[in-house]
Design a protein around this motif. Structure first.
Motif, PDB file in Angstrom:
ATOM      1  N   ARG A 132       5.034  -9.351  -5.222  1.00 26.68           N
ATOM      2  CA  ARG A 132       4.745 -10.046  -3.975  1.00 26.68           C
ATOM      3  C   ARG A 132       5.282  -9.208  -2.837  1.00 26.68           C
ATOM      4  NH1 ARG A 132       7.652 -12.982  -0.592  1.00 26.68           N
ATOM      5  NH2 ARG A 132       6.673 -14.626   0.622  1.00 26.68           N
ATOM      6  N   CYS A 133       4.396  -8.904  -1.869  1.00 21.39           N
ATOM      7  CA  CYS A 133       4.829  -8.098  -0.721  1.00 21.39           C
ATOM      8  C   CYS A 133       5.737  -8.940   0.169  1.00 21.39           C
ATOM      9  CB  CYS A 133       3.607  -7.619   0.067  1.00 21.39           C
ATOM     10  SG  CYS A 133       4.037  -6.968   1.689  1.00 21.39           S
ATOM     11  N   PRO A 134       6.981  -8.484   0.436  1.00 20.71           N
ATOM     12  CA  PRO A 134       7.890  -9.284   1.265  1.00 20.71           C
ATOM     13  C   PRO A 134       7.479  -9.305   2.740  1.00 20.71           C
ATOM     14  CG  PRO A 134       8.945  -7.239   0.610  1.00 20.71           C
ATOM     15  CD  PRO A 134       7.638  -7.267  -0.093  1.00 20.71           C
ATOM     16  N   HIS A 135       6.593  -8.364   3.158  1.00 20.56           N
ATOM     17  CA  HIS A 135       6.204  -8.331   4.568  1.00 20.56           C
ATOM     18  C   HIS A 135       5.130  -9.362   4.872  1.00 20.56           C
ATOM     19  CE1 HIS A 135       8.528  -4.675   4.713  1.00 20.56           C
ATOM     20  NE2 HIS A 135       7.793  -4.162   3.746  1.00 20.56           N
ATOM     21  N   CYS A 136       4.103  -9.444   4.008  1.00 18.09           N
ATOM     22  CA  CYS A 136       2.990 -10.343   4.331  1.00 18.09           C
ATOM     23  C   CYS A 136       2.807 -11.437   3.282  1.00 18.09           C
ATOM     24  CB  CYS A 136       1.694  -9.558   4.491  1.00 18.09           C
ATOM     25  SG  CYS A 136       1.094  -8.858   2.942  1.00 18.09           S
ATOM     26  N   GLY A 137       3.528 -11.367   2.182  1.00 17.98           N
ATOM     27  CA  GLY A 137       3.463 -12.435   1.183  1.00 17.98           C
ATOM     28  C   GLY A 137       2.308 -12.330   0.210  1.00 17.98           C
ATOM     29  N   SER A 138       1.497 -11.282   0.285  1.00 20.85           N
ATOM     30  CA  SER A 138       0.356 -11.237  -0.628  1.00 20.85           C
ATOM     31  C   SER A 138       0.811 -10.835  -2.033  1.00 20.85           C
ATOM     32  CB  SER A 138      -0.714 -10.280  -0.102  1.00 20.85           C
ATOM     33  OG  SER A 138      -0.344  -8.958  -0.383  1.00 20.85           O
ATOM     34  N   ILE A 139       0.252 -11.533  -3.016  1.00 23.48           N
ATOM     35  CA  ILE A 139       0.617 -11.307  -4.415  1.00 23.48           C
ATOM     36  C   ILE A 139      -0.513 -10.557  -5.084  1.00 23.48           C
ATOM     37  CG2 ILE A 139       1.148 -12.457  -6.595  1.00 23.48           C
ATOM     38  CD1 ILE A 139       2.191 -14.817  -4.848  1.00 23.48           C
ATOM     39  N   LYS A 166       3.113   0.197  -2.246  1.00 24.73           N
ATOM     40  CA  LYS A 166       2.454   0.089  -0.957  1.00 24.73           C
ATOM     41  C   LYS A 166       1.567  -1.141  -1.045  1.00 24.73           C
ATOM     42  CE  LYS A 166      -0.805   2.368   1.868  1.00 24.73           C
ATOM     43  NZ  LYS A 166      -1.916   3.270   1.748  1.00 24.73           N
ATOM     44  N   CYS A 167       1.686  -2.029  -0.075  1.00 28.42           N
ATOM     45  CA  CYS A 167       0.971  -3.303  -0.138  1.00 28.42           C
ATOM     46  C   CYS A 167      -0.537  -3.076   0.022  1.00 28.42           C
ATOM     47  CB  CYS A 167       1.488  -4.210   0.966  1.00 28.42           C
ATOM     48  SG  CYS A 167       0.606  -5.749   1.082  1.00 28.42           S
ATOM     49  N   ARG A 168      -1.335  -3.750  -0.812  1.00 34.45           N
ATOM     50  CA  ARG A 168      -2.788  -3.630  -0.702  1.00 34.45           C
ATOM     51  C   ARG A 168      -3.316  -4.321   0.548  1.00 34.45           C
ATOM     52  NH1 ARG A 168      -5.793  -2.099  -5.311  1.00 34.45           N
ATOM     53  NH2 ARG A 168      -4.453  -1.806  -7.120  1.00 34.45           N
ATOM     54  N   ALA A 169      -2.566  -5.295   1.051  1.00 31.45           N
ATOM     55  CA  ALA A 169      -3.059  -6.054   2.202  1.00 31.45           C
ATOM     56  C   ALA A 169      -2.585  -5.476   3.531  1.00 31.45           C
ATOM     57  CB  ALA A 169      -2.618  -7.510   2.087  1.00 31.45           C
ATOM     58  N   CYS A 170      -1.286  -5.167   3.648  1.00 33.87           N
ATOM     59  CA  CYS A 170      -0.771  -4.759   4.960  1.00 33.87           C
ATOM     60  C   CYS A 170      -0.323  -3.301   4.996  1.00 33.87           C
ATOM     61  CB  CYS A 170       0.375  -5.680   5.395  1.00 33.87           C
ATOM     62  SG  CYS A 170       1.886  -5.450   4.441  1.00 33.87           S
ATOM     63  N   ASP A 171      -0.477  -2.577   3.870  1.00 25.83           N
ATOM     64  CA  ASP A 171      -0.167  -1.134   3.822  1.00 25.83           C
ATOM     65  C   ASP A 171       1.302  -0.800   3.965  1.00 25.83           C
ATOM     66  OD1 ASP A 171      -2.661  -0.357   3.297  1.00 25.83           O
ATOM     67  OD2 ASP A 171      -3.125   0.483   5.286  1.00 25.83           O
TER      68      ASP A 171
HETATM   69 ZN   LIG Z   1       1.947  -6.833   2.600  1.00 27.17          ZN
END
Ligand SMILES: [Zn+2]
Length: 405
Positions: A37-44, A57-62
């Motif tokens: 789970r990305c701690p910056h945007c919460g996307s799992i 590296k987050c797939r949603a917010c990079d």
């Molecule tokens: Zn993210």
């Protein structure tokens, strides 16, 4: 005592490759080896893993994050193995562990050991057993912290003469004498008078009316019975209050217990008398007569946790500062609740919370003088001063009041 009680050893942790240790923590934090789970945007998602940096590296917010981002260990300087090993050493001590002991086992500085232990405690305070309890609930209070711990409740502590033939008058005289001439008693009385003069609004004992020393606190226990004979309690929650009075107890009850679905078991201590009205039933044992009432009324499991707390305070930690009392109390409750689990499982629960309650509120920047400014008491937190100079300060710096040499 059984082999079942130990399923993780220090050797196993230090034998882990960096990659294995990372994998161990990933599993504990997110419960999955692939999904995080990305701690910056919460996307799992199964975010892009960069093996060299050991970050995703987050797939949603990079944005990038690691296994300790947004946890109490964020911006860590310790290796992952050291965090796991230090936590395990802390878990392995049955009644609690002084920071000095961890420092010696661990070969790190005192501040490192102290902060690591307190971050684990913070995780328990903020994450362990935070819901309401219901069922067969026991409740009790006990004195904790502060000087003068032997003279609890303000009664003179005199050993009972064991002869049955001594006349009552003579016993009375003995007690008077012991309480008047004892140097320790005199010191206690002076201390109490000083404290009272310093703090005229300090809380009083609801039964004896004596004024508590400024650093005295009450440790309030709430435990849920397992319902299985010989198995004891299953869930424990604790709170700290200035006095075990109706106001604090009402706050603890409404924060901790679903009243309409619960039975309340307490002793006959006055302030509890009117608190059982909203419960299914209120059973009180009159402790001045016996530990168990005529129909089996008792709160012995709550008493048991109080004894554990006493042992941790008097046998392990020796001097608990009121400001951090709740942290130690929750640690004791955690140790009591997980007493039948092997140490690896205890570690996984504690680390899971440490990796999921977010950034540390109380211990980030501690060694740079950023100390907690409140004491977590019921019914509301109280402001608290730092008890000493900032840990890690340079004693020769001008801020210590002495010119640099
Ligand atoms: Zn993210």
């Amino acid at each position: 005592m059984s082999r079942f009680a130990v399923d993780l050893s220090l050797q196993e942790i230090y034998a882990m490759e960096d990659k294995e240790c990372l994998q161990f923590l990933i599993q504990i934090r997110w419960g999955s080896a692939e999904t995080s789970r990305c701690p910056h945007c919460g996307s799992i998602s199964n975010h892009y893993f960069r093996p060299l940096e050991r970050r995703w590296k987050c797939r949603a917010c990079d944005r990038a994050f690691s296994v300790t981002s947004d946890t109490v260990f964020a911006a860590r300087k310790l290796k992952l193995q050291d965090i796991v090993a230090g936590s395990l050493l802390w878990i392995n001590s049955a009644a609690g562990q002084p920071a000095l002991e961890l420092k010696r086992h661990f070969d790190k500085t005192y501040n490192t050991a102290f902060t690591l232990q307190h971050k684990m405690r913070e995780a328990l305070v903020r994450g362990y057993n935070v819901g309401l309890l219901s069922g067969d609930i026991e409740m009790d209070g006990a004195h904790a912290s502060g000087k003068d711990s032997v003279a609890r409740r303000g009664r003179p502590q005199v050993s009972k003469p064991d002869t049955k033939d001594t006349p009552v008058e003579e016993l009375q005289a003995q007690i008077e004498e012991a309480s008047l001439t004892g140097v320790a008693q005199q010191k206690r009385r002076n201390q109490r008078r000083k404290n009272a003069a310093k703090n005229p609004n300090a809380p009083r004992d609801p039964v004896f009316g004596t004024q508590f020393p400024a650093d005295r606190r009450q440790f309030i226990t709430v435990r849920k019975r397992s319902g299985v004979r010989g198995y004891g309690a299953v869930v424990s929650k604790v709170a700290i209050a200035r006095a075990e009075d109706a106001k604090s107890l009402t706050a603890v009850i409404s924060d901790f217990i679903a009243k309409g679905e619960s039975f309340l078991n307490t002793d006959g201590f006055g302030p509890y008398d009117k608190l059982g009205d909203d419960f299914l039933e209120h059973r009180q044992a009159n402790h001045s007569e016996a530990l168990v009432g005529p129909n089996g009324e008792n709160n012995n499991l709550a008493e048991e946790l109080n004894f554990r707390m006493d042992r941790a305070e008097q046998g392990v930690y020796l001097n608990l500062e009121p400001k951090y009392l709740l942290d130690y109390a929750v640690e004791t409750a955690f140790r009591a609740d997980t007493r039948r689990m092997p140490n690896g499982s205890q570690l996984q629960i504690a680390l899971h919370l440490a990796l999921n309650v977010g950034l540390s509120r109380y211990w980030r920047g501690f060694t740079h003088g950023r100390h907690r400014k409140e004491e977590l008491t019921h019914p509301h937190p109280a402001p608290a001063r730092a008890s000493g100079p900032a840990k890690g300060r340079n004693p020769r710096s001008p801020s210590s009041g002495r010119p640099p040499r």
